[in-house]
Scaffold this active site. Structure first.
Site, short mmCIF file in Angstrom:
data_model
loop_
_atom_site.label_atom_id
_atom_site.label_comp_id
_atom_site.label_asym_id
_atom_site.label_seq_id
_atom_site.Cartn_x
_atom_site.Cartn_y
_atom_site.Cartn_z
N GLU A 138 6.22 5.58 -9.57
CA GLU A 138 4.85 5.51 -9.25
C GLU A 138 4.11 7.14 -8.68
O GLU A 138 3.06 7.07 -8.65
CB GLU A 138 5.05 4.51 -8.49
CG GLU A 138 4.68 3.26 -9.68
CD GLU A 138 4.77 1.62 -9.08
OE1 GLU A 138 3.77 1.21 -9.46
OE2 GLU A 138 4.86 1.27 -8.17
N ASP A 145 -8.89 -1.93 -18.95
CA ASP A 145 -9.88 -2.95 -19.67
C ASP A 145 -10.00 -4.68 -19.00
O ASP A 145 -9.17 -4.81 -18.04
CB ASP A 145 -9.43 -2.63 -20.86
CG ASP A 145 -7.55 -3.45 -21.31
OD1 ASP A 145 -7.11 -4.07 -20.65
OD2 ASP A 145 -7.54 -2.83 -22.68
N HIS A 150 9.52 2.61 -7.91
CA HIS A 150 7.95 2.83 -6.83
C HIS A 150 7.98 3.88 -6.15
O HIS A 150 6.79 4.36 -6.41
CB HIS A 150 8.60 2.31 -5.55
CG HIS A 150 7.69 1.14 -4.91
ND1 HIS A 150 7.77 -0.31 -5.16
CD2 HIS A 150 6.25 0.79 -4.66
CE1 HIS A 150 7.03 -1.34 -4.60
NE2 HIS A 150 5.77 -0.29 -4.37
N ASN A 167 1.94 2.91 -2.34
CA ASN A 167 1.08 3.57 -3.34
C ASN A 167 -0.51 4.48 -2.86
O ASN A 167 -0.69 5.82 -3.22
CB ASN A 167 0.57 3.37 -4.97
CG ASN A 167 1.97 3.21 -6.08
OD1 ASN A 167 2.17 4.37 -6.19
ND2 ASN A 167 2.03 2.33 -6.12
N MET A 193 -4.09 -7.64 -6.87
CA MET A 193 -3.70 -8.12 -7.47
C MET A 193 -4.07 -9.21 -8.11
O MET A 193 -3.82 -10.69 -8.33
CB MET A 193 -2.73 -9.17 -6.57
CG MET A 193 -1.48 -8.68 -6.35
SD MET A 193 -0.20 -7.66 -7.79
CE MET A 193 0.60 -8.74 -8.04
N ARG A 194 -5.95 -9.18 -8.84
CA ARG A 194 -6.75 -9.90 -9.69
C ARG A 194 -6.89 -8.67 -10.99
O ARG A 194 -6.94 -7.70 -10.81
CB ARG A 194 -8.09 -9.48 -8.36
CG ARG A 194 -7.09 -10.13 -7.66
CD ARG A 194 -7.91 -11.77 -6.73
NE ARG A 194 -8.10 -12.33 -7.80
CZ ARG A 194 -8.04 -13.52 -7.86
NH1 ARG A 194 -7.35 -14.69 -7.54
NH2 ARG A 194 -9.12 -14.62 -8.39
N HIS A 217 1.55 0.51 -12.89
CA HIS A 217 1.90 -0.64 -13.09
C HIS A 217 3.44 -0.05 -13.40
O HIS A 217 4.01 1.24 -13.85
CB HIS A 217 1.67 -0.96 -15.28
CG HIS A 217 2.88 -2.09 -14.72
ND1 HIS A 217 2.35 -3.56 -14.53
CD2 HIS A 217 3.52 -2.01 -16.14
CE1 HIS A 217 2.87 -4.50 -15.04
NE2 HIS A 217 3.64 -3.79 -15.89
N GLY A 254 0.97 -0.99 -0.17
CA GLY A 254 0.23 -0.35 0.34
C GLY A 254 0.79 1.30 0.06
O GLY A 254 0.27 2.42 0.54
C1 GRF Z 1 3.40 -1.02 -7.41
O1 GRF Z 1 4.48 -2.01 -7.99
C2 GRF Z 1 2.47 -1.54 -8.89
O2 GRF Z 1 2.37 -0.66 -10.03
C3 GRF Z 1 1.99 -2.78 -9.31
O3 GRF Z 1 1.85 -3.55 -7.91
C4 GRF Z 1 2.74 -2.56 -6.11
C5 GRF Z 1 2.29 -1.85 -5.21
O4 GRF Z 1 2.45 -1.53 -5.02
N1 GRF Z 1 0.79 -3.00 -9.68
P1 GRF Z 1 2.46 -1.12 -3.43
O5 GRF Z 1 1.50 -1.77 -2.07
O6 GRF Z 1 0.76 0.05 -3.27
O7 GRF Z 1 3.80 -0.55 -1.94
#
Ligand code: GRF
Length: 208
Positions: free
Chosen positions: A180, A147, A177, A20, A96-97, A115, A18
């Protein structure tokens, strides 16, 4: 004085750490993102993302996918919780789904994902590992509409991360990260301000 849009009502789906989600919560708390996280839902119990949500006073719940016989039934439970929380945009932050068409049509053109690679290369779960294995010199991250595919969907924004010859998986992943976190917040700021708008539903004017 310019009129401010109403805060964006976000539902965040997570499966793990978590970080992000934390970046989004921090941007809201600092006033730089005009949004409210109405609910955080994890498909896995006891993950750090749920703790992060609760620490910020955001309702957080687990809907374990394993409790449902089909993907459709799981997605219906997600949709129901998101609708109850009056969410208008859905944010996948390490969820992750793969979502079903039924879920996608419940929030048409209003689901975004982050991503850890420059799409369309390196899809899937081990993007940074793939980047190192290929020996790419530049990788990065992508925020895109969701999508039916895995990490597909129209690209909204990307940020490049240079690969250093001394990088290992941990060091490269950490820099991706960090990128992101900035990119995700910046795209949500654009959505909140109306600079990025919902994708037109298929068959509507403007759809591809
Ligand atoms: C991130 O790298 C995101 O791009 C991918 O899963 C990871 C999640 O990281 N889809 P976090 O849980 O936000 O630390």
């Amino acid at each position: 004085m310019t009129a401010r849009n109403p805060p964006l009502s976000l539902g965040v789906l997570v499966s793990g750490t978590g970080s992000n989600l934390q970046a989004v919560l921090d941007a809201i708390a600092s006033g730089s993102l005009n949004a409210r996280v109405r609910i955080v839902i994890s498909n896995r119990p006891n993950v750090q993302a749920l703790e992060r949500a609760r620490s910020a006073g955001v309702p957080a719940l687990t809907i374990p996918h394993k409790d449902f016989a089909t993907r459709e039934a799981f997605d219906r439970a997600l949709v129901s919780a998101l609708r109850e929380a009056e969410v208008s945009w859905v944010v996948l932050a390490g969820f992750m789904r793969v979502l079903t068409p039924e879920f996608l049509s419940a929030f048409p053109g209003r689901i975004v994902n982050v991503h850890p690679a420059l799409r369309p290369v390196c899809p899937g779960v081990d993007a940074a590992k793939q980047a190192l294995a290929y020996g790419v010199k530049i990788t990065g991250c992508t925020v895109h509409f969701v999508d039916q595919g895995v990490d597909s969907g129209k690209i909204i924004a990307q940020r490049a991360v240079l690969v250093d010859p001394s990088d290992d998986l941990a060091s490269l992943s950490a820099r991706i990260h960090a990128a992101e976190h900035q990119l995700f917040v910046s795209v949500l700021q654009d959505i909140a301000a109306g600079r990025v708008v919902a994708l037109p539903a298929e068959g509507q004017p403007g759809s591809e």
